[in-house]
Scaffold this active site. Structure first.
Site, short mmCIF file in Angstrom:
data_model
loop_
_atom_site.label_atom_id
_atom_site.label_comp_id
_atom_site.label_asym_id
_atom_site.label_seq_id
_atom_site.Cartn_x
_atom_site.Cartn_y
_atom_site.Cartn_z
N GLU B 61 77.15 57.58 33.05
CA GLU B 61 76.43 56.63 33.91
C GLU B 61 75.47 55.72 33.14
O GLU B 61 75.41 54.52 33.40
CB GLU B 61 75.67 57.37 35.01
CG GLU B 61 76.53 57.83 36.18
CD GLU B 61 77.23 59.16 35.93
OE1 GLU B 61 77.04 59.73 34.83
OE2 GLU B 61 77.97 59.63 36.80
N HIS B 130 73.93 67.06 44.71
CA HIS B 130 74.84 66.00 45.17
C HIS B 130 74.41 65.39 46.49
O HIS B 130 75.18 64.70 47.14
CB HIS B 130 76.26 66.55 45.32
CG HIS B 130 76.97 66.77 44.02
ND1 HIS B 130 76.46 67.58 43.03
CD2 HIS B 130 78.13 66.26 43.53
CE1 HIS B 130 77.30 67.58 42.00
NE2 HIS B 130 78.32 66.78 42.26
#
Lengths: 360, 328
Positions: B61, B130
């Protein structure tokens, strides 16, 4: 100097094609650029110590040959980006001293209108994408410049500078992986001055022969460069840049260099983690400006008097930039809210929709 | 004319139209191309547009988002997919130090027209890491814009506006909404773009204002129906849609009409978008309030995994109804 170059037999790169092609004028220009960077920073240091300049001041003194040697090979299609030690790259990219000094003084006439400071010089019109504050945080941005060039079908390459401390940041390794994987025209230049802030390279990095060797893990080309020899810097950078431009192949260059001052001027332990002998040894034997000056005289390119005159000009220019900065107006408090959003600055219809700013 | 599309189809149609409109738009992220998108938002786009426009990235990322930011400075308009917004933590430096600040630090010399999009929500029983809901977090960084569409039409209109915007825009989608259907205007009827910064009154009432964004709006509409049928209470349901810029005018308008407010926010109790909205209301419309401002937020713990409990931890229609009734 790190051991990587001390043990290597000395090669003379004066005869390499890219150096052979240098005219006497261009060689003198390299001296002028290095001297201007040094005089600018010495002046900045003076006024930092006098309390006229705030924040951090990461001086480039001792490392001038890196920015000057590498960027002397860049044309209008090339781009460069670096971290917070950005004054040298800014001047070498063609920025004038006045807006740079004014930025250090926090004035509205500064290159970033007094909003960036020492760590954040920018001149996108000259291919210089700044000074960035987080160690290693600029390395994916440099990758993005290379990606942008390739995507837009443009010529050129991106030079992305980092210090030896930044090689341990995840963002750098992620960038190397993507650079090699996507075949992007980026050359990472590790300016290895031996210290990541106050921690020596030996105590901060796991490596074998050198830091650049880590490129092998990414199937990428690399080389180690003696930063005190501008001919070597240019010869090796030229190879990496040409490969990037023509084959879209990334590379790492590790340029061994040294900084005379602390990590920043605010580095309280600057005189504790290095011995005075170490600093003196570099200044006496490896100072890039002194060595280049010697070379120019030996080659008969310039006389001591000519070079002194150039230095005098650089000093005068730096002094004048302080006058400019001191006489410049400070930003207004209203300007704090400018340059946050494109649409509010440009007063577009969209800027009237919804509230962008919240105060108190 | 309009058709019925799912939320993910509407997003995809918006992306597709913008790729066609502007050659500098490029979609990037983990699994967006050959895998067709982890949540199938980008399904079919790689087959249609190829490797140049639809780019698979490594699971990396900080690297690929930073790369997108650098490319946007040079004039590319990247749309980056975060497989989950929860993964923002891996790229936080790039998201808040580079995208948000580069225009400012350069005194306006550099623009950063990038879009970050992906699901930002809890409620899928995937545990704490998450399930982060970071709208309020990113809205707190000046320089960034944040939107959170609740319906397919809003999803399409807002993603198109985000791509055309010259600033970084963070689009907070919702996994639980991807399959939801709704009416979306037909492309044949013209370019459908919803400007950033304009809230939408999704339901009209006079007794109480329920204000929220994203999936909270779906809960609020269901709660409003119950309130009407069982309690005779008529609720205004205001969908903020855009968190920053924020439609303060629309917020004050509904508050001044109903004099009672319940804010619904999937953020945790501490901070969050609703805390800011609450402040704005008390600062600007205190005299119009007949009751304290109330909030329905996610219970203040990391997201629980258990599928038996997570929907109770999150705002839901029942909790909204209870909170509205508590105002009386």
């Amino acid at each position: 100097m790190s051991s990587a170059t001390a043990d290597t037999p000395r090669l003379d790169f004066a005869g390499s094609p890219i150096n052979k092609a240098l005219t006497a004028e261009q060689k003198i220009e390299l001296f002028r650029k290095m001297q201007r960077i040094r005089r600018f920073e010495q002046e900045a240091l003076k006024y930092y110590n006098a309390g006229k300049i705030g924040g951090f001041l990461h001086l480039y003194i001792g490392q001038e040959s890196v920015a000057v040697g590498t960027l002397s090979l860049c044309g209008e299609n090339d781009h460069n980006i670096t971290a917070y030690r950005c004054h040298g790259h800014a001047i070498m990219s063609g920025m004038e001293m006045n807006p740079l000094m004014a930025e250090l003084f926090g004035k509205a006439t500064g290159c970033s209108k007094g909003k960036g400071g020492s760590m954040h010089f920018f001149a996108p019109d000259k291919g210089f994408w700044g000074g960035h504050g987080i160690v290693g945080g600029q390395t994916p941005l440099g990758l993005g410049l290379a990606y942008g060039l390739k995507y837009l079908g443009k010529e050129g390459a991106a030079l992305c500078y980092l210090g030896d401390g930044a090689v341990n940041q995840g963002a750098f390794h992620e960038s190397l992986n993507i650079a090699a994987l996507f075949e992007l025209p980026v050359v990472y230049v590790i300016e290895n001055n031996g210290y990541s802030m106050g921690t020596s390279q030996k105590r901060s990095s796991s490596y074998r022969g050198c830091l650049a060797q880590r490129a092998e893990g990414y199937d990428m080309e690399w080389d180690v460069v003696d930063g005190s020899d501008i001919y070597e810097v240019r010869a090796k950078t030229h190879i990496a840049l040409e490969r990037a431009r023509k084959q879209h192949k990334p590379a790492i260059l590790e340029i061994n260099t040294y900084r005379y001052y602390g990590h920043s001027v605010a580095d309280a332990n600057a005189k504790k983690y290095r011995t005075p002998e170490e600093i003196e040894n570099y200044k006496t034997n490896f100072d890039p400006i002194r060595l280049w000056r010697k070379r120019l005289v030996e080659e008969g390119v310039a006389t001591e008097e000519q070079l002194d005159a150039i230095d005098k000009e650089a000093k005068a220019e730096a002094a004048a930039s302080v006058k400019f900065a001191e006489a410049s107006p400070a930003p207004t408090i209203e300007s704090v809210m400018d340059d946050v959003y494109w649409e509010t600055d440009n007063n577009t219809p969209a800027s009237k929709l919804g509230q962008h700013f919240f105060t108190d | 004319m309009s058709r019925t599309l799912t939320y993910r189809e509407a997003l995809r149609e918006g992306l597709d139209e913008e790729i066609a409109r502007d050659p500098n738009v490029v979609i990037m992220g983990e699994e967006v191309a050959q895998y067709n998108g982890a949540y199938k938002v980008t399904q079919g786009l790689w087959e249609k547009w190829g490797d140049k426009r639809i780019v698979d990235t490594p699971i990396s990322e900080a690297g690929f988002i930073g790369m997108g930011i650098g490319a946007s400075m040079l004039g590319v308009r990247p749309v980056m997919e975060l497989m989950f917004w929860s993964f923002h933590s891996v790229a936080f430096d790039q998201l808040v130090n580079n995208a948000a600040c580069v225009r400012y630090m350069s005194g306006g010399l550099i623009n950063c027209p990038i879009v970050m999009r992906g699901p930002a929500n809890g409620g899928t029983n995937v545990g704490a890491t998450h399930s982060h809901i970071p709208e309020g977090l990113f809205a707190a960084f000046p320089g960034l814009k944040v939107v959170a569409p609740a319906t397919p039409a809003d999803a399409k209109g807002l993603i198109k506006a985000a791509i055309r915007d010259n600033d970084p825009v963070y689009v907070m989608e919702n996994t639980r909404l991807y399959g939801m259907t709704g009416e979306v205007p037909d492309p044949a009827d013209g370019d459908f773009v919803i400007p950033l910064g304009v809230a939408d009154l999704k339901r009209e009432g006079k007794d109480v204002s329920i204000i929220g964004h994203g999936r909270s709006i779906i809960h609020a509409l269901e709660a409003a129906e119950t309130l009407k049928e069982k309690h005779g209470i008529e609720a205004d349901v205001l969908d903020l849609r855009s968190i920053r810029p924020l439609d303060v005018e629309a917020i004050l308008k509904t508050v001044k009409k109903t004099n009672r407010v319940v804010l619904v926010d999937e953020s945790k109790g501490f901070g969050g978008v609703s805390a800011m909205v609450s402040h704005l209301i008390q600062d600007n419309a205190f005299d119009y309030l007949d009751a304290p401002i109330k909030r329905v937020t996610t219970m203040d713990a990391p997201a629980i995994y258990s599928q038996h409990v997570e929907d109770e931890q999150l705002p839901n229609p029942r909790r909204i109804v209870e909170k509205v009734l508590s105002l009386r």
